[in-house]
Design a protein around this motif. Structure first.
Motif, short mmCIF file in Angstrom:
data_model
loop_
_atom_site.label_atom_id
_atom_site.label_comp_id
_atom_site.label_asym_id
_atom_site.label_seq_id
_atom_site.Cartn_x
_atom_site.Cartn_y
_atom_site.Cartn_z
N LEU A 17 63.32 52.60 36.39
CA LEU A 17 64.21 52.18 35.29
C LEU A 17 64.59 53.37 34.42
N TRP A 22 67.81 51.42 37.27
CA TRP A 22 67.60 50.11 37.90
C TRP A 22 66.35 50.14 38.75
N LEU A 103 61.68 50.25 24.35
CA LEU A 103 63.07 49.81 24.32
C LEU A 103 63.40 48.97 23.09
N LEU A 136 68.93 45.21 28.81
CA LEU A 136 68.47 45.20 30.20
C LEU A 136 68.83 43.87 30.84
N SER A 137 69.47 43.94 32.00
CA SER A 137 69.79 42.73 32.76
C SER A 137 68.63 42.42 33.68
N LEU A 175 66.02 44.57 37.82
CA LEU A 175 66.21 44.95 36.41
C LEU A 175 67.15 46.13 36.37
N ARG A 177 69.99 48.58 33.56
CA ARG A 177 70.53 48.83 32.22
C ARG A 177 71.91 48.19 32.09
N SER A 178 72.04 47.27 31.13
CA SER A 178 73.25 46.45 31.03
C SER A 178 74.49 47.25 30.66
N TRP A 198 69.21 38.46 30.17
CA TRP A 198 69.33 39.72 29.45
C TRP A 198 68.26 39.85 28.39
#
Ligand code: OGA
Ligand code: MN
Length: 207
Positions: A17, A22, A103, A136-137, A175, A177-178, A198
């Motif tokens: 991540l 991801w 985060l 984060l998705s 997972l 990063r959106s 999310w």
């Protein structure tokens, strides 16, 4: 109920991540819980509780099948034992992510998503232009014995790297990063079930 083993957020997940934005892991939840979530999603669909998903937010939201063809229902606490167990697992994951990646994730939102055969979601970013809280998705798949020939991959387009295709296999968690990772859902020849969500930071306070 805490269904997450203490070591579920392994060093590999954290490193991936941080380094490439991801990561993915299989068997995130016990198979019985994954099956219960799939049954819950199908039942809600049969009851007509899933609604065509919109694109954008608030008044800008519009249902555009040319962009995405899934139907969704948001999870709320108290709906069903399986969804409560899933929300508890996400909450544990949120705390683990905060401890290892700093985060500052404040909460999590998630919905069931059902893509009928042929449905897709065009290449997009998950962060809204007018809302920067999504950090984060998190996607969790509910489909037993998915075959590559059936399509339906989540295709990630990391900047400056080759694309990655992830099949929506039951038990698999993704997972990413959106704000940064472009991605799309390819059409499939069979129904495709997932839980998409999310982890959010505190709002920037636009007002
Ligand atoms: C989304 C999305 C990915 C997937 O709902 O925004 O990108 O694999 N979903 O279902
Ligand atoms: Mn998305």
């Amino acid at each position: 109920m805490n269904t997450l083993p203490a070591d579920s957020l392994s060093k590999r997940l954290v490193d991936e991540l941080a380094e490439r934005g991801w990561t993915t892991t299989d068997s995130f939840l016990p198979p019985a819980l994954t099956r219960a979530l799939a049954a819950e999603c199908r039942q809600r669909h049969a009851l007509g509780l899933l609604a065509p998903a919109g694109v954008g937010r608030g008044t800008a939201q519009a249902v555009r099948e040319a962009v995405r063809g899934d139907s969704i229902q948001w999870l709320e606490p108290g709906q069903a034992p399986a969804t409560d167990a899933y929300l508890a697992a996400l909450e544990t994951l949120r705390q683990q992510l905060n401890r290892s990646l700093y985060l500052g994730l404040e909460d999590v939102e998630s919905h069931f998503a059902l893509y009928p055969p042929g449905a897709f979601y065009q290449k997009h970013l998950d962060r809204f232009r007018d809302d920067d809280r999504r950090a984060l998705s998190v996607v969790f798949y509910l489909n037993d014995d998915w075959q590559a020939a059936e399509g339906g991959a989540l295709r990630l387009h990391p900047a400056g790297q080759s694309t990655a295709d992830l099949l929506p296999q039951a038990g698999r968690l993704v997972l990413f990063r959106s704000a940064e990772l472009l991605h799309e859902v390819l059409p499939a020849s069979r129904e495709r079930l997932s839980l998409t969500g999310w982890f959010r930071r505190r709002g920037a306070g636009l007002f």
